[in-house]
Design a protein around this motif. Sequence first.
Motif, mmCIF file in Angstrom:
data_model
loop_
_atom_site.group_PDB
_atom_site.id
_atom_site.type_symbol
_atom_site.label_atom_id
_atom_site.label_comp_id
_atom_site.label_asym_id
_atom_site.label_seq_id
_atom_site.Cartn_x
_atom_site.Cartn_y
_atom_site.Cartn_z
ATOM 1 N N ARG A 172 39.666 34.510 35.812
ATOM 2 C CA ARG A 172 38.442 35.309 35.835
ATOM 3 C C ARG A 172 37.262 34.403 35.522
ATOM 4 O O ARG A 172 37.428 33.335 34.917
ATOM 5 C CB ARG A 172 38.540 36.452 34.824
ATOM 6 C CG ARG A 172 38.960 36.026 33.434
ATOM 7 C CD ARG A 172 39.142 37.168 32.444
ATOM 8 N NE ARG A 172 40.073 38.186 32.901
ATOM 9 C CZ ARG A 172 40.492 39.179 32.115
ATOM 10 N NH1 ARG A 172 40.072 39.260 30.853
ATOM 11 N NH2 ARG A 172 41.331 40.075 32.582
ATOM 12 N N MET A 189 36.681 39.646 37.899
ATOM 13 C CA MET A 189 37.940 39.778 37.183
ATOM 14 C C MET A 189 39.105 39.881 38.164
ATOM 15 O O MET A 189 38.949 40.364 39.288
ATOM 16 C CB MET A 189 37.900 41.019 36.291
ATOM 17 C CG MET A 189 36.639 41.137 35.447
ATOM 18 S SD MET A 189 36.523 39.881 34.164
ATOM 19 C CE MET A 189 37.663 40.565 32.964
ATOM 20 N N ARG A 215 40.871 43.264 42.486
ATOM 21 C CA ARG A 215 39.760 42.396 42.105
ATOM 22 C C ARG A 215 38.528 43.250 41.827
ATOM 23 O O ARG A 215 38.224 44.190 42.562
ATOM 24 C CB ARG A 215 39.495 41.399 43.222
ATOM 25 C CG ARG A 215 38.477 40.342 42.891
ATOM 26 C CD ARG A 215 38.348 39.356 44.037
ATOM 27 N NE ARG A 215 39.600 38.638 44.257
ATOM 28 C CZ ARG A 215 40.298 38.700 45.367
ATOM 29 N NH1 ARG A 215 39.900 39.470 46.362
ATOM 30 N NH2 ARG A 215 41.416 38.014 45.495
#
Length: 346
Positions: A172, A189, A215
């Motif tokens: 991330r 993330m 995602r």
Amino acid sequence: MLFRPINTMQMRAIKLIIWLLAAGAPFAVRAQQNIQFTQYIFNSMSINPAYAGYKEEWFGQVGMRSQWVGLDGAPQTALLSVDGLLDQATYKRHGLGVQLTTDRLGPQSASSAYVNYAFRLRLNDEDTQRLSFGIGAGVTQYGLNGAVLDPIGAGDPIVPPNRINNFVPDIRFGIYYYNPHWYAGVSVMDLLSGDQSNNIFRWDNTTTDNIRRRRHIYFMGGALINLSEGTRLRPSLLLKEDFKGPTSLDLNAMFVFGDRFWIGGGWRTGVTVFKKDFQRVTGSTLSKQNAVSAIAQLYVTPALRIGYSYDYILSQLSSVQNGSHEVTLGITFGQRNQRVLSPRFF
């Protein structure tokens, strides 16, 4: 495939599943949404790795969230995080954080461990402004427990015979800026977990499934407004986008009294930023109503804080559950040989 007769609570769970399928059918329903705590406003490392070290003291937090109380198999989430500065006594450039989470939803589970690093640039002589770049790396263990599904027909190929697990690595990235009056951040993330090219479960020669998280991109921002001596207002927002379902928006406002007691609330809803694939294909418009929250935090001592929040669901789920409860406990520890230049309200 035959199943045993269902009771009232199981019927409620079936209603929940039908609702989720109805909401997610136009896009991939086998992907999990990211874990989100209502009390992210007290410690944002869970949504942005660049936040690591922001408090400029070593800080640990435990959080427990029980969602949709009263429904069998409803989400249960726990979080443990620790973060601070590697060079606290000198330049305060290097933030480090560790985060452990576990999340269960019916037969599904996801347990994660991440290490976050933030490089913090000093922007003024007074050291009240910093721009941080953060990266996190970790792994998630996804699990699916076929025994919970409880089919009568043994050996049904649609259902895994026992609990199965798989590990998926992930990274991330985030950027975070703050000064004494406002802050803003953006993060991406589950960069690797969002890859749907390979299924992560296979329990016979024909059956595969994929329940990894999607995602997400987060944008967060907020401000601190002095209302009077000893009273402040802290408004904030969080925008969450996964490019498949509705965009999620959190709006929060907290009153801070004497820098010790925080109380306020929030509103979580869906917004339309751009037209998604499921809207173009089906013309479907999902309900934007989600939840309202009541939030409080108390500094029992300068080093110990306790937080509580309650979410009331506004959608049709409100008739089959009793809201969501969340409790956090935070503690500052380690050497405190240098005063923080400005109190940490973000």
